[in-house]
Structure formats: C-alpha cells, structure tokens
Design a protein around this motif. Structure first.
Motif, mmCIF file in Angstrom:
data_model
loop_
_atom_site.group_PDB
_atom_site.id
_atom_site.type_symbol
_atom_site.label_atom_id
_atom_site.label_comp_id
_atom_site.label_asym_id
_atom_site.label_seq_id
_atom_site.Cartn_x
_atom_site.Cartn_y
_atom_site.Cartn_z
ATOM 1 N N ARG A 1 -38.960 22.911 -13.950
ATOM 2 C CA ARG A 1 -37.519 23.398 -14.429
ATOM 3 C C ARG A 1 -37.597 23.691 -15.801
ATOM 4 N NH1 ARG A 1 -33.738 20.366 -11.408
ATOM 5 N NH2 ARG A 1 -34.770 21.574 -9.895
ATOM 6 N N LYS A 2 -37.106 24.808 -16.392
ATOM 7 C CA LYS A 2 -36.799 25.110 -17.724
ATOM 8 C C LYS A 2 -35.860 26.063 -17.998
ATOM 9 C CE LYS A 2 -39.984 25.498 -20.467
ATOM 10 N NZ LYS A 2 -38.612 25.605 -21.172
ATOM 11 N N ALA A 3 -35.368 26.036 -19.210
ATOM 12 C CA ALA A 3 -34.263 26.992 -19.685
ATOM 13 C C ALA A 3 -34.979 28.458 -19.970
ATOM 14 C CB ALA A 3 -33.567 26.468 -20.715
ATOM 15 N N HIS B 1 -23.504 25.977 -19.470
ATOM 16 C CA HIS B 1 -24.561 25.792 -18.970
ATOM 17 C C HIS B 1 -24.866 23.949 -18.946
ATOM 18 C CE1 HIS B 1 -26.705 29.287 -18.307
ATOM 19 N NE2 HIS B 1 -26.310 29.782 -19.470
ATOM 20 N N PRO B 2 -25.264 23.530 -17.828
ATOM 21 C CA PRO B 2 -25.298 22.295 -17.500
ATOM 22 C C PRO B 2 -26.461 21.749 -18.506
ATOM 23 C CG PRO B 2 -26.046 23.238 -15.479
ATOM 24 C CD PRO B 2 -25.620 24.352 -16.537
ATOM 25 N N LEU C 1 -30.057 19.156 -14.860
ATOM 26 C CA LEU C 1 -29.985 19.494 -13.611
ATOM 27 C C LEU C 1 -30.741 18.755 -12.770
ATOM 28 C CD1 LEU C 1 -29.841 23.352 -13.126
ATOM 29 C CD2 LEU C 1 -28.313 21.758 -12.375
ATOM 30 N N THR D 1 -31.882 16.491 -9.042
ATOM 31 C CA THR D 1 -32.404 16.998 -7.591
ATOM 32 C C THR D 1 -31.774 16.199 -6.594
ATOM 33 O OG1 THR D 1 -34.282 17.628 -6.283
ATOM 34 C CG2 THR D 1 -34.432 15.578 -7.631
ATOM 35 N N TRP D 2 -31.930 16.614 -5.454
ATOM 36 C CA TRP D 2 -31.361 15.624 -4.505
ATOM 37 C C TRP D 2 -32.039 14.294 -4.372
ATOM 38 C CZ3 TRP D 2 -30.653 19.861 0.220
ATOM 39 C CH2 TRP D 2 -29.550 20.483 -0.276
#
Lengths: 616, 276
Positions: free
Chosen positions: A469-471, A578-579, A582, A584-585
């Motif tokens: 994950r990356k912005a 923007h959060p 983030l 994950t479940w």
C-alpha cells in the motif's frame, strides 16, 4: 556407503563441538560455510548410491542408547523440578516408568538398527540444502545484539546431526531416543534467551512433545506384546499382522510433533526464540519428522480406518489453522499457522498412501521446506534490519525494504500459486482422490483441500496487500545495505525455488517419483516430456508453467522497474480527508469460533487414536 | 481449432456478450438500452482518454489482471485439465487484489478485501465441480468432457444449481456484487483506474464472462444444443437475478456458499460416487 551415513550424522556434531569450544567468529563462520558443501555432497552421494543401507551395530550401542535414554529422561525430570512444572515432571516420570517396562519386555533382535532408504536420504538432502544455509544465516543474525552466538550456532549444528540420525534409525526404541532428543533440542533453542517468556514456551514445547514420546513408548509396548518386533522394516515386511493400535499411537506422536491442533501451541511459542530457530524448526528439521513418520508407516496403514480418520483430522487442521491464521497480526505467527496448516496437508497426503499421494506428500515436504525457510529468513531480516514484527507495521514495505519485500512476495507465491510445488501437490492429491471417492473421508478430503488452499491464498494476499500500500509511486526506493550473508542466503533460496519451479516436471518425475516408488514398490504413472508434467491422463503443460511463472514474476518484480508516463492524481475519497492509515481486516468475527475449532480438533484426535487404533 | 479462435478473440466475444447483457438488462427494466457495440465504443473512448493514475504499480496490476485473465482462459480452453484452470484463476484475483490494495483509498482497499471473500465463496465449489465432471466423464480434459456421450446436467443437477448461484459471485452480479457495490464503495477494486488502464480491467471482466460460460457449456456434454441452451438460460437467469434482488452482506454470501451451496455439491458428489 555406510561410512557416509555415519559421517553425515557425526560431522555436524564434530563441528558443533568445535564451535562450542573455540568460540571464535572466524571458526564459526568458516565451519558453517564448510558444512553446506560437505552435507550436500554426502547426502547426494547417499541418495544416488546403493540403497537401502543396513548398518548392524553391536550390543554395546544398545546399552549406550538405553543409558542415554534414561539420562535424557532424568534431565527432563530435573528441568521439570527446577522450573516447578508439573506437566514436565509427571510426563518425565511416566516416561521413565514406561521405558523400564519396555526395556524389560524387549526381545533381542538381529535386525539392523540403522536403515537408510531413499526417504531418509531425501530428508538428508533437505537438511543439507535448507538447514545448513539457516546456520550460515544465524552466524550473522546473532551479531545483532544477541548473546551467546557460538553456543547458539553449536546447538543448531548439533540439531542437524540429530535430525539426520532420527530419520535413519530403524529400531523404534532408538527412534524414541532421537525423538526425545529433538524435543530436547527444541527446548534448548526455544528457551535460549532465558527470559521468562522464553523459558515458559520452552517448557510448553517440552511437555507437549513428551506426550509424543509417551505415545511412542505405548506403541512399542503394544508392538512387542502383539508381534514381538519393533523395527520399521519388520513392520513394513509383515503389514498384515501389525498391531493397528500401535500404529495409532505412532501416528499420535507424529501429530504432536507436527504441531497439529490442539497441540499447535508449542510451535507458536517457538517464535519468542531468535528467528533462525523458527526457520530451522519449521523448514528442515523437527516438524518434518511428523510427515516422515506417517510416510514410514503409510504402506501399512493404507486404506485402514486409521488412515481415513487421520485424513479427516489432518484435513480439518489444514483448514482451521488457515482460518485462524487470518485473525493473527504477528508476521511470524502467521507463518507458523501456515506451517501447521501445510503440515496437516502433508500428513493427509501421506495418510492416503497411494503411490501418487505419497509423491504429492514428498513434493509438499520439499517445497514447503524451501519456501518456509526462505520466508522465516526474510522475517528475521525484517525484524533485525527494519524493525518490523507485525503486519500493521508492514505498510509501505515495498518502498522501505524493496528487496526483502520482493523475496517475501515470492515466498508467498510459492506457498499456493500455480506452478509451484504446493499447488502441484494439491492438484495431484485432488486428481488422485477423485479415483476412489468411495469413502466419506475421501470426499471430505477434496472439500478440505479445496477450502484450505482458498483460505491460505486469501491469507497471503491479505498480508501482501498491506505491504504494497502506497499513496504515491515507488519513486524513492531506498536500497538499505544488507549484510552479504543475508543476501547470499536470500538468493540461495530464491534461485533454488525459481529453478525448481521451472524444472518442476523433471524434478518430480525423476527425483521424487523414484523415492515414492521405493516406498510403495508400485509403478507410478507420472512422467515428464519436454518439461511438461503428466499425471495419469492430465498434463500440466510447460507453456502453462512458464506462462504462470512469467505472469507471477512480472507481478512481483515489475513494480520496481515500470514507470508509466501519465498524470498522477490523488485517490478518490469522496471529498473527505485522506485517512492517515489504512489497515486491513483482522477477521475478529472468526475469533469467537476458535474454541469450537479447538474442541472439534480434540474430539477428532481422540477419535483417531481410539477408533483408528481399534482400542474399542 | 475453435478453442484457439475463442481464446484469441475472447476480448471481442466478451465485449459482445457484455453488450447483449446490457440490452437484456435494459429490456427487463423497460428501457431501450445501448447498442450492442456500446462496449467497443467505450473501449475506443477510454483508449483515447488522458491517463490519470495513482502510481505505476497500481496501473500495472490492472494490465496484469487482464493478461492473467486471458491466460487463464487459454489454460481452460487449450490445456487438458479443468482443475489447473480453476487454480489459475487465483492468479488473476491476485493481480486484482494487489492492485486494489496498493492505493490509499478506502473504497479500493475495501473492494480488494471483499474480492477475497468472493474467492473463498466460489473457489472450493469450482474444485468440487471439476471433480464431479471427472466422476461422470472420467476425465478432467475439456475435450473429453465435450465428447462425452451423455447429459452431465442430469447427473449433477445440484452441482449445476450451486454453480448457477455462484456465477453472480464470480461476475459481480446482484445479490452478490459485494466487491463492486457501486452505490456503496463505488466499484471497489476498479475505482482508481482510468483511461486505458481502466479499459484493461474492464476487458479482463469480459474475458471472465467467457471463462464462466465455458464451464456452463460443459454441462451439456457432447450435446452442444443443450450446452448452448444452458448458457442462454444461465445468462438470462443471472441477469434476472441481478435485476430483481438487492445486495447482500459479504458475511451472508460466505455463509450461503459454505452452508448451502457447498453441501449441495458434496451431496451430489456422494450420490454420483455411490451410483457408480
């Protein structure tokens, strides 16, 4: 050839002594590097030599082994009393009592005490190619503010020798001694850091594995009582009149050693130790005794109720360990649960016992050893060089630790995707089981294998998802300089896994099938032509292997190289801020089912031993 | 030969299927709907658009999804094992999920995770379906199944029924369009793609149509008319279901699949195995 076998066991021990007494960096590093070519040479020499090898030993060694047994058990007793652990103490006392009974009724036999066949030498190869690199890695790992490096490396070296010895004994009483020695080794390694948690987890491993030892002793008693022999070769030569209850207890000890639920806690506890311990326990040694033991007795238990119940038990563990793994957030714990799960699959395939199923089991053992060793080594690098332990800390890993991330990605691909070994094993098993769906357990097997592999896939994808994950783009990759040893070991595994995937068809049809043929004495309908693998009438074509490999390689390598010329924008967020983070479940909803899964697995365990062993 | 042609022209064929579907859907809602070639018009429009991307990894995964999906179809049609094709499909899911979770957008990430829930719902059932084909026709090979002189549909009706209800999960149709959920997470995994990259994901979904309906076609055995009839029936049924139901929760989807559909398929397999 017999001298090679003895060298294969003794050289790690001699090296361990050298490392322990000299306590010099240069000697430790040199010897651990030297061990790799030596063990590799010896194990391949044995594998392609004249097999099987029988080594007769004199009476003296039998007595020595008995003395050693008692010494070991009294040491366990001492440990139990010292740490005030009732389980360890009482189990040690129970074992001593049982051992005295066994020794008093044990008839003398002229069968060879050491028996090395293709299966044993296959494990030698795994120990050499997977286990030794972990020791080389440990020599560097222990330099990162850890104490007692030399002692640690010495224990690991000794452990490899013990493992080589354990798979080559024929006498089950000796096997008990070696089984308990691996228990001792795991206790010593897990409690290595000597803090409270480490000692507690070490004791947990100790008493849980002692249950396996008790089971072996009971099996020995039953075997001697009913048949009068206690050798693996004798069991295999007289499959008709073996006490099935004894085999039930032997498989119970395998299940305990393989950390199958409800005994999974000792393997999970192993993560408090330095990472090379986890790496070596999960990949080359210790837990591999479990599928090894089932493979040994597979031709005898084939198609019995015991085998069918074993299929259900281990298949259940395969699925439920994968499900519980979803709820974990410690990276090493996730890897541990996936080991438990895949060990279940290995034992399931071994318990089915047809030639193709045994081949599948061997494939899984080989590929799992490489992939899990690889993954744990990367987990250790993450911990030491990047201070990442939890998957919540793994965000942006693709930028922070590009090379390590790439390796982890590849390791995960190896655990479940086409065309890697784990997939081939599952595929073979389903195809094989489709031929004899006459019993409920075989139908359950298909459901278990299909479901378990789906759960494992989503587990790996979940973990990978959070680390990519990356912005923004991966513009500023920081190649942190890693020690040469780490890189060498990583590439060692990486290249091995890659080349094994490309040449998977000849590898299976030449190398692994020969072992399975040796074990079952049947012709096996697996062959390869032009790198395509054919099983019965189904073919995994080379263009499929290559295509999958190229697609997967592109997915895990290309992100570092591809730069599209396009306009960059922020993700759409419906006008909200923007959060910052983030996640994950965490699959919290599954956690409440965990006690039920445990209860069910305990029930299956008891059913396997009681009904499968024919105790009722 | 025809397999090769279908594989090569899968994107075009899938586009047509998609166009027809839009018309059928529109007629069900008493609309006229777009022309059949609308997906292709969209295609050219999207290819012409200026590409906005979040980052290269994400855009690349869109393309990899398309390639993996196409390759999976090739494995299904040109290989000789259904089971391998089922396992290959996971690679396509991998590309989609990695792409979806690589951006810092809650919608996309949530969509990616829900895509995983889709996978555990349909993957085991696909395996069971492949096994039941084997039990009936004696082969995992698609060519043998298509030359099997019999009616697989009559021997595995429960498997067919289960598969019929799994198709909405694979093709993102209501009531199981949970990963896409346009009103809720705005397309899920595909939200951040645009221009040519969106087109790649979109075309990947067309190919998925061909992949799924190939399985439906197999239920006819060597009676191709039955296969075609089944495909048409399934096509209309899935669209009818899509139009007439509301979206469910993902938990309900997983539970439905695991406690209703998979037991049904297993029951069917037990019956077949006992019958032999």
């Amino acid at each position: 050839m017999a001298s090679f076998v003895i060298l294969n066991i003794l050289i790690p021990w001699i090296f361990a002594l050298c490392v322990y007494f000299f306590k010099k960096d240069i000697i430790t590093n040199f010897l651990s590097f030297l061990l790799l070519p030596i063990l590799a040479f010896l194990s391949f020499k044995i594998f392609y030599g004249n097999l099987p090898i029988y080594i007769h030993t004199s009476k003296f060694f039998d007595i020595l082994m008995d003395i050693y047994d008692f010494g070991l058990l009294f040491f366990f007793l001492y440990v139990g009393i010292k740490h005030k652990n009732a389980y360890v103490t009482s189990l040690a006392l129970l074992q001593i009592t049982l051992l005295i009974i066994v020794l008093s009724i044990l008839p003398s036999s002229s069968t060879a005490n050491i028996y090395v066949d293709k299966l044993a030498s296959f494990i030698y190869i795994i120990v050499a190619l997977v286990g030794t690199p972990i020791i080389i890695y440990a020599t560097k790992y222990m330099d990162y503010n850890e104490k007692n490096k030399h002692k640690f490396v010495a224990i690991l070296l000794w452990f490899l020798g013990v493992m080589n010895f354990a798979v080559s004994v024929n006498n089950i009483e000796w096997f008990f001694a070696l089984f308990e020695t691996t228990t001792l080794a795991s206790y010593a390694l897990i409690s290595f850091r000597k803090d409270k948690e480490a000692v507690n987890n070490g004791l947990l491993a100790l008493w849980m594995n002692q249950i396996g030892g008790v089971a072996i002793l009971i099996a020995l008693m039953l075997m001697v009582k009913q048949n009068g022999y206690y050798y693996f070769t004798d069991i295999l030569n007289h499959p008709k009149n073996v006490a099935i209850a004894a085999l039930g207890f032997l498989s119970l000890s395998a299940l305990v050693k393989g950390a199958q639920m409800p005994f999974q806690n000792w393997l999970l506890g192993a993560m408090v130790a330095p990472t090379p311990v986890s790496a070596i326990l999960h990949s080359a040694t210790m837990v591999k005794i479990a599928p090894y033991l089932i493979l040994r007795i597979a031709p005898v238990i084939h198609n019995t109720l015991l085998a069918k119940l074993l299929i259900i038990t281990t298949g259940f563990v395969f699925v439920s360990a994968a499900v519980i793994a979803l709820t974990q957030d410690n990276f090493k714990r996730i890897l541990a649960y996936s080991t438990i799960s895949l060990l279940g699959l290995m034992m399931l395939t071994a318990a089915v016992g047809t030639p193709i199923a045994i081949t599948a089991s061997l494939i899984l053992i080989l590929f799992h050893a490489f992939a899990k060793g690889f993954l744990f080594i990367e987990a250790g690098i993450l911990e030491k060089a990047f201070h990442v332990k939890y998957i919540t800390q793994m965000k942006r890993l693709i930028e922070k630790a590009p090379l390590t991330m790439m390796f982890i990605f590849f390791g995960f691909l190896n655990m479940t995707f086409v065309p890697f070994g784990a997939f081939v094993g599952k595929w073979m098993m389903i195809e094989e089981a489709s031929n004899f769906l006459t019993h409920g357990s075989y139908i359950l097997l298909i459901v278990f294998v299909g479901a378990g592999s789906a759960f494992l896939s989503i587990l790996y994808m979940k973990v990978l998802g959070i680390s990519v994950r990356k912005a923004h783009g991966i513009e500023n990759i920081k190649f942190i300089h890693l020690p040469k040893t780490f890189n060498f070991i990583s590439f060692w595994y990486y290249l091995f896994l890659l080349s094994m995937a490309i040449f998977i068809a000849p590898l299976i049809s030449n190398f692994i099938v020969s072992i399975a043929k040796h074990l079952t004495n049947y012709h096996i309908n697996i062959y390869s032509s032009n790198l395509s693998l054919t099983i019965n009438n189904s073919t995994l074509y080379f263009w499929q292997i290559l295509g999958a490999l190229i697609i997967l390689t592109l997915i895990h390598i290309l992100p570092y190289f591809v730069k599209f010329k396009a306009d960059f924008v922020q993700p759409y967020n419906c006008g909200e801020n923007h959060p910052k983070y983030l996640g994950t479940w965490d699959f919290e909803c599954i956690k409440k089912y965990e006690p039920f899964l445990m209860a069910f697995s305990i029930a299956l365990f008891i059913i396997t031993v009681v009904l499968g062993g024919g105790l009722l | 030969m025809i397999n090769l042609l279908i594989t090569i022209f899968a994107p075009v064929l899938g586009g047509f299927v998609f166009g027809i579907e839009r018309i059928i859907k529109a007629r069900m809602q008493s609309r006229i709907g777009p022309p059949v070639l609308q997906p292709f018009y969209d295609f050219f429009k999207l290819m012409d658009k200026r590409a906005y991307i979040i980052h290269s990894l994400h855009a690349l995964m869109g393309i990899m999804y398309f390639i993996a999906e196409w390759f999976t179809l090739a494995v299904l049609l040109l290989g000789n094992d259904l089971l391998i094709a089922v396992f290959f499909h996971v690679i396509a899911v991998l590309a989609l999920v990695i792409g979806a979770s690589s951006v810092r957008s809650p919608y996309s990430v949530l969509g990616g995770l829900r895509e995983l829930m889709h996978m555990i719902s349909y993957e085991p059932l696909m395996v069971l379906m492949a096994v039941s084909f084997y039990l009936i026709t004696g082969s995992f090979d698609i060519k043998t199944i298509l030359s099997f002189n019999g009616y697989p549909i009559f021997q595995m009706p429960l498997v067919f029924f289960a598969f019929l209800l799994v198709i909405p999960m694979m093709l993102q149709k209501s009531p199981f369009d949970i990963a896409e959920a346009h009103q809720e997470i705005i397309g899920g995994p595909e939200i951040e793609y645009s221009g040519p990259f969106y087109e790649a994901v979109y075309t990947g979904k067309w190919i998925e149509y061909i992949y799924v309906f190939t399985f439906v076609f197999l239920f006819g055995g060597n009676h191709y008319w039955l296969g075609i009839l089944l495909v048409i029936f399934t096509f209309i049924f899935v669209n009818l279901l899509d139009n007439s139901t509301a979206r469910l929760d993902y938990r309900k989807m997983v539970k439905f699949s695991w406690f209703v559909l998979i037991p049904l398929a297993v029951l069917n397999i037990i019956l077949i195995a006992m019958w032999r």
